[in-house]
Design a protein around this motif. Structure first.
Motif, PDB file in Angstrom:
ATOM      1  N   SER A   1      -6.678   7.056   5.000  1.00 54.48           N
ATOM      2  CA  SER A   1      -5.375   7.182   5.133  1.00 54.48           C
ATOM      3  C   SER A   1      -4.671   7.471   3.869  1.00 54.48           C
ATOM      4  N   GLU A   2      -5.236   7.415   2.743  1.00 58.43           N
ATOM      5  CA  GLU A   2      -4.930   7.766   1.357  1.00 58.43           C
ATOM      6  C   GLU A   2      -6.159   8.461   0.835  1.00 58.43           C
TER       7      GLU A   2
ATOM      8  N   ALA B   1     -10.871   1.384   9.767  1.00 61.75           N
ATOM      9  CA  ALA B   1     -11.051   2.817   9.085  1.00 61.75           C
ATOM     10  C   ALA B   1     -11.836   3.688  10.023  1.00 61.75           C
TER      11      ALA B   1
ATOM     12  N   THR C   1      -2.635   1.929   5.744  1.00 57.44           N
ATOM     13  CA  THR C   1      -3.306   1.152   5.182  1.00 57.44           C
ATOM     14  C   THR C   1      -3.029  -0.466   5.213  1.00 57.44           C
TER      15      THR C   1
ATOM     16  N   ALA D   1       0.952  -1.202   0.204  1.00 57.46           N
ATOM     17  CA  ALA D   1       0.075   0.115  -0.013  1.00 57.46           C
ATOM     18  C   ALA D   1       0.835   1.285   0.041  1.00 57.46           C
TER      19      ALA D   1
ATOM     20  N   ALA E   1      -9.852   1.208   4.843  1.00 63.88           N
ATOM     21  CA  ALA E   1      -8.904   2.119   5.441  1.00 63.88           C
ATOM     22  C   ALA E   1      -8.292   3.172   4.612  1.00 63.88           C
ATOM     23  N   ALA E   2      -7.978   2.879   3.397  1.00 64.00           N
ATOM     24  CA  ALA E   2      -7.316   3.771   2.471  1.00 64.00           C
ATOM     25  C   ALA E   2      -8.212   4.951   2.139  1.00 64.00           C
TER      26      ALA E   2
ATOM     27  N   ALA F   1      -8.590  -3.143   4.037  1.00 60.34           N
ATOM     28  CA  ALA F   1      -7.542  -2.330   3.619  1.00 60.34           C
ATOM     29  C   ALA F   1      -7.807  -1.139   2.939  1.00 60.34           C
TER      30      ALA F   1
ATOM     31  N   CYS G   1      -8.097   7.742  -2.792  1.00 60.96           N
ATOM     32  CA  CYS G   1      -9.095   6.602  -2.580  1.00 60.96           C
ATOM     33  C   CYS G   1     -10.231   7.315  -1.878  1.00 60.96           C
TER      34      CYS G   1
END
Length: 232
Positions: free
Chosen positions: A45-46, A138, A17, A12, A41-42, A38, A50
Motif C-alpha cells: 500500500s505504500e 499484504a 496499512t 500509517a 502490508a505497507a 502492517a 516501504c
C-alpha cells in the motif's frame, strides 16, 4: 491515517496499512503481530516508500523490560570494482529535494535487503499468531489494484522518471504511458502477490534462499550489480 479499536491504535500513511493492522487486532493478535502485519502490508500500500527489498527497524517495548531494537538495515555486498558512471548499472540521478540532491542509481547500487528478515525475527521473538495470518493482509492487497497514496503520488512526481523509468516492470506498474501515476489512480505490481504467497508459505527464506532470491541475484548480476546468493 489513525484508526482506533479496542486493542490498538495504529498510525500509517495509508488507510489500507492501518486496516491491515486492525484486521490482525480483531482476530486477537498482539502488538507485534499488528505491527509486523502492517509493515508487510505497507510494502504494497505504500510501495516504493516501504519495500520488501529495503531496510527497516522494529522497536519493541515490553512491560517491565528495556526497549528492544531489531535492526533490518541494508548491507553492502562485496564490491571489487565500480562500473563506469553513466552506465545502466551505475548512473547519477538528481532529485529536487530542498536545494537538490544527487544519488547513484542502478543495479550496482542495490544492497542486501534487511527488512523482511527483521520482520520475521521480530514476529518469531514476540508474535503470537501464525505467520500466514501475519502475511495475509499484504497478500490480499497485492492481489488487486489499489489507489496511489498521497505520499506515493508525491514520490512518483518527484522521483518516478529519474529513478524508475528505466525498468520495464516499474513502467508497467507506476506510469500511464510516459506520465507517472497521480494520487488516487490504481496500480498493481506483477508478481508481488505470488512473492508474498511464497513468503507466507516458506518464511523469509523464500526471499533470501529460495527461487525469489535466485531471480533477484540473476537480475542484479545481468545488469552489472553485486548482490550474490552468498550475500543474501
Amino acid at each position: 491515517m489513525i484508526q482506533t479499536g479496542y486493542r490498538a491504535a495504529i498510525a500509517a500513511d495509508s488507510h489500507m496499512t492501518a486496516q491491515a493492522g486492525m484486521r490482525i487486532a480483531e482476530v486477537g493478535g498482539n502488538a507485534v503481530d499488528i505491527g509486523v502485519a502492517a509493515a508487510l502490508a505497507a510494502t504494497v500500500s505504500e510501495i516504493l516508500m516501504c519495500s520488501l527489498g529495503g531496510s527497516g527497524f522494529f522497536m519493541v517495548k515490553l512491560r517491565g523490560k528495556d526497549p528492544e531494537l531489531i535492526e533490518g538495515a541494508d548491507m553492502n555486498p562485496a564490491i571489487d570494482h565500480l562500473p563506469a558512471t553513466g552506465s545502466d548499472a551505475w548512473h547519477q540521478v538528481h532529485l529536487p529535494y530542498g536545494d537538490g540532491v544527487d544519488v547513484m542509481a542502478g543495479h550496482a547500487s542495490i544492497a542486501v535487503p534487511g527488512v523482511l528478515a527483521a520482520a520475521e525475527a521480530t514476529w518469531k521473538r514476540h508474535g503470537s499468531l501464525p505467520w500466514k495470518e501475519i502475511v495475509a493482509p499484504a497478500i490480499e492487497l497485492a492481489g488487486r489494484k489499489i489507489p496511489v497514496s498521497p505520499m506515493l503520488g508525491g514520490w512518483l512526481a518527484t522521483a518516478g522518471r529519474p529513478l524508475f523509468w528505466r525498468n520495464q516492470v516499474s513502467r508497467n506498474a507506476f506510469f500511464d504511458g510516459s506520465r507517472p501515476l497521480d494520487t488516487g489512480e490504481p496500480f498493481q505490481v506483477d508478481g508481488l502477490r505470488q512473492t508474498l504467497e511464497a513468503i507466507a508459505d516458506q518464511g523469509a527464506d523464500a526471499f533470501y534462499r529460495g527461487d525469489i532470491g535466485q531471480r533477484l541475484v540473476d537480475d542484479v548480476r545481468d545488469h552489472g550489480g553485486f548482490v550474490t546468493l552468498e550475500a543474501l
